[in-house]
Design a protein around this motif. Structure first.
Motif, PDB file in Angstrom:
ATOM      1  N   ASP A 292      29.897   4.706 -40.040  1.00  0.00           N
ATOM      2  CA  ASP A 292      30.973   5.511 -39.447  1.00  0.00           C
ATOM      3  C   ASP A 292      30.429   6.818 -38.874  1.00  0.00           C
ATOM      4  O   ASP A 292      30.874   7.279 -37.816  1.00  0.00           O
ATOM      5  N   LYS A 293      29.460   7.412 -39.586  1.00  0.00           N
ATOM      6  CA  LYS A 293      28.839   8.648 -39.096  1.00  0.00           C
ATOM      7  C   LYS A 293      28.099   8.394 -37.789  1.00  0.00           C
ATOM      8  O   LYS A 293      28.139   9.211 -36.859  1.00  0.00           O
ATOM      9  N   LEU A 294      27.406   7.258 -37.707  1.00  0.00           N
ATOM     10  CA  LEU A 294      26.708   6.918 -36.473  1.00  0.00           C
ATOM     11  C   LEU A 294      27.696   6.722 -35.326  1.00  0.00           C
ATOM     12  O   LEU A 294      27.452   7.160 -34.198  1.00  0.00           O
TER      13      LEU A 294
ATOM     14  N   GLN B 240      25.021  15.225 -43.505  1.00  0.00           N
ATOM     15  CA  GLN B 240      25.080  13.771 -43.525  1.00  0.00           C
ATOM     16  C   GLN B 240      24.894  13.193 -42.113  1.00  0.00           C
ATOM     17  O   GLN B 240      24.226  12.164 -41.935  1.00  0.00           O
ATOM     18  N   ILE B 241      25.479  13.835 -41.129  1.00  0.00           N
ATOM     19  CA  ILE B 241      25.322  13.400 -39.742  1.00  0.00           C
ATOM     20  C   ILE B 241      23.856  13.508 -39.334  1.00  0.00           C
ATOM     21  O   ILE B 241      23.268  12.586 -38.767  1.00  0.00           O
ATOM     22  N   LYS B 242      23.269  14.666 -39.642  1.00  0.00           N
ATOM     23  CA  LYS B 242      21.871  14.876 -39.262  1.00  0.00           C
ATOM     24  C   LYS B 242      20.956  13.882 -39.958  1.00  0.00           C
ATOM     25  O   LYS B 242      19.985  13.399 -39.370  1.00  0.00           O
TER      26      LYS B 242
ATOM     27  N   THR C 201      17.834  10.501 -47.896  1.00  0.00           N
ATOM     28  CA  THR C 201      18.813  11.188 -48.738  1.00  0.00           C
ATOM     29  C   THR C 201      18.434  11.164 -50.216  1.00  0.00           C
ATOM     30  O   THR C 201      18.983  11.935 -51.007  1.00  0.00           O
ATOM     31  N   SER C 202      17.499  10.299 -50.592  1.00  0.00           N
ATOM     32  CA  SER C 202      17.056  10.297 -51.990  1.00  0.00           C
ATOM     33  C   SER C 202      16.162  11.481 -52.299  1.00  0.00           C
ATOM     34  O   SER C 202      15.906  11.792 -53.466  1.00  0.00           O
ATOM     35  N   ASP C 203      15.688  12.167 -51.250  1.00  0.00           N
ATOM     36  CA  ASP C 203      14.843  13.337 -51.457  1.00  0.00           C
ATOM     37  C   ASP C 203      15.706  14.504 -51.935  1.00  0.00           C
ATOM     38  O   ASP C 203      16.707  14.853 -51.308  1.00  0.00           O
ATOM     39  N   SER C 204      15.296  15.126 -53.014  1.00  0.00           N
ATOM     40  CA  SER C 204      16.091  16.210 -53.616  1.00  0.00           C
ATOM     41  C   SER C 204      16.194  17.436 -52.722  1.00  0.00           C
ATOM     42  O   SER C 204      17.069  18.282 -52.911  1.00  0.00           O
ATOM     43  N   ALA C 205      15.295  17.555 -51.744  1.00  0.00           N
ATOM     44  CA  ALA C 205      15.332  18.730 -50.862  1.00  0.00           C
ATOM     45  C   ALA C 205      16.629  18.809 -50.072  1.00  0.00           C
ATOM     46  O   ALA C 205      17.104  19.895 -49.742  1.00  0.00           O
ATOM     47  N   LEU C 206      17.224  17.660 -49.744  1.00  0.00           N
ATOM     48  CA  LEU C 206      18.475  17.664 -48.984  1.00  0.00           C
ATOM     49  C   LEU C 206      19.670  17.996 -49.856  1.00  0.00           C
ATOM     50  O   LEU C 206      20.617  18.631 -49.410  1.00  0.00           O
TER      51      LEU C 206
END
Length: 417
Positions: free
Chosen positions: A363-365, A312-314, A346-351
């Motif tokens: 918050d992650k940023l 998620q951070i990446k 993040t909508s890409d299924s590869a992740l």
């Protein structure tokens, strides 16, 4: 194939016996090396300032607590280590038992771990009879053993807390700065040298800690290009005579000067250039090696910062890097812009990860701002838009950020789609 002597053809014995054609004293390019004072360039006043703070310690008296600020690679840790080492050596002539300990708070982030590491570093179990197990005791017990070690062994102890802003909390500052006043220590006096890249660090401390610290503060300025060149010429004997072309050190210094006068980066570039030349079996380190080494140093540094970070951070950092890549005329991007790109990624299924809300992504940023991976500015709107909007920017080139993140298999798959 075995030749009957127990060694295979192309024996490693031949390899071990071969002299390095490029480096003669490679350790001189290690930024963590504390060299002799004549190799410390451009920090005379900083050395004097830190020395004046801890000067009473060489006679067993209470040193001043010290906060050192400055950007990465400005010599903060080097000066702190050098001054305390010199003080420890001189204290012997005064009959003073001085202890010194160094903690890297990027590796040791909790109060308990700091106390354990300090106790282990300063302990002599044969003399004190005290053991410091890695686990199994409460924080209070670790403190009790640590105080006992200090009182038994030392008249004074200087403790360096490097990158202190990376600690999860600042309770250790309270404990160390008030140990004598609170009756934890009877004989030993403690001095703290706290080092931070963030000049705003003290704003995170509560009034109790600020009151007990009563510190002196010093800001280390960046090195200029001339100082960076002198630093590298003073470590030129890391290489074999004649292997550096004339433009290698000036170019390395120029690149590092562009990076806010970062001596750490200058030495990284110089070392990497030598390693690239060695890998190519080249007889000389050239400008081309320096240019390639600069790119490698950027990737290595950013890779260390992102190492172990969750997907998620990446994803959030990757979203910002894409915006920065596509809009080279801009440096900063609002949270909502980054979030739109983040949703697309993040909508890409590869992740295989969920899409967080904008607030959670923000918050992650913010976590990455704290870790010096990103920068952030706040803008207050006018009229109906009078709220505060956060704008984020990369502290590294987008191509470097993406190269590091693509090393993650998930993002590598995303890249190919």
């Amino acid at each position: 194939m075995d030749d009957g002597s127990g060694h295979e053809d192309g024996s490693l014995e031949d390899f071990w016996a071969t002299e390095d054609p490029i480096f003669s004293r490679k350790e001189l390019l290690d930024i963590d090396l504390v060299p002799n004072e004549d190799r410390i360039i451009g920090r005379d006043s900083e050395i004097q300032n830190v020395a004046s703070s801890i000067h009473p310690a060489v006679k067993g008296q209470s040193p001043r607590n010290t906060l050192i600020y400055g950007k990465t690679g400005t010599g903060k840790s080097l000066v702190a280590k050098h001054v305390t080492r010199s003080a420890q050596q001189y204290s012997v002539e005064n009959g003073t038992e001085m202890g010194r300990a160094y903690i890297d708070c990027t590796q040791t982030k909790t109060e308990t771990r700091v106390v354990i590491n300090l106790a282990q570093e300063l302990n002599d179990p044969e003399e004190t009879g005290i053991s410091i197990p890695v686990t199994g005791l409460s924080t209070d017990v670790y403190y009790e053993r640590f105080w006992s070690i200090l009182d038994q062994l030392y008249d004074v102890a200087i403790i360096i807390l490097d990158e202190i802003d990376k600690l999860q909390d600042n309770e250790i500052l309270m404990q160390l700065s008030r140990a004598g006043e609170a009756g934890k220590l009877d004989a030993c006096k403690v001095g703290i040298i706290a080092i931070s890249n963030k000049i705003s660090f003290k704003e995170s401390l509560d009034e109790r800690i600020l009151s007990s610290l009563q510190d002196r503060e010093f800001v280390f300025p960046p090195y200029d290009a001339n100082q960076l060149r002198e630093i590298m010429y003073n470590r030129e004997d890391a290489f074999r005579e004649g292997v550096l072309s004339d433009d290698v050190i000036p170019l390395s210094a120029a690149f590092a000067a562009q990076e806010h006068g970062d001596a750490r980066k200058a030495l990284d570039i110089l070392r990497n250039a030598g390693e690239l030349a060695k890998d190519e079996d080249a007889d000389e380190v050239t400008e081309i090696h320096v240019r390639n080494a600069r790119e490698k140093a950027d990737i290595d540094r950013f890779s260390q910062l992102l190492e172990g970070q969750p997907t998620q951070i990446k994803a959030s950092v990757y979203a910002l890097s894409i915006l920065a890549d596509r809009h080279s005329d801009r440096e900063e991007f609002a949270t909502r812009e980054i979030y739109e790109m983040y949703k697309s990624i993040t909508s890409d299924s590869a992740l295989g990860i969920e899409t967080l809300s904008q607030r959670r992504m923000s918050d992650k940023l913010d976590e990455q701002v704290f870790l010096d991976i990103l920068g952030r500015t706040e803008r207050v709107g006018r009229g109906y838009s009078s709220g505060v909007t956060n704008y984020y920017y990369l502290l590294e080139d987008p191509s470097v950020v993406q190269a590091v993140i693509h090393d993650d298999d998930r993002f590598s798959e995303l890249e190919r789609q």
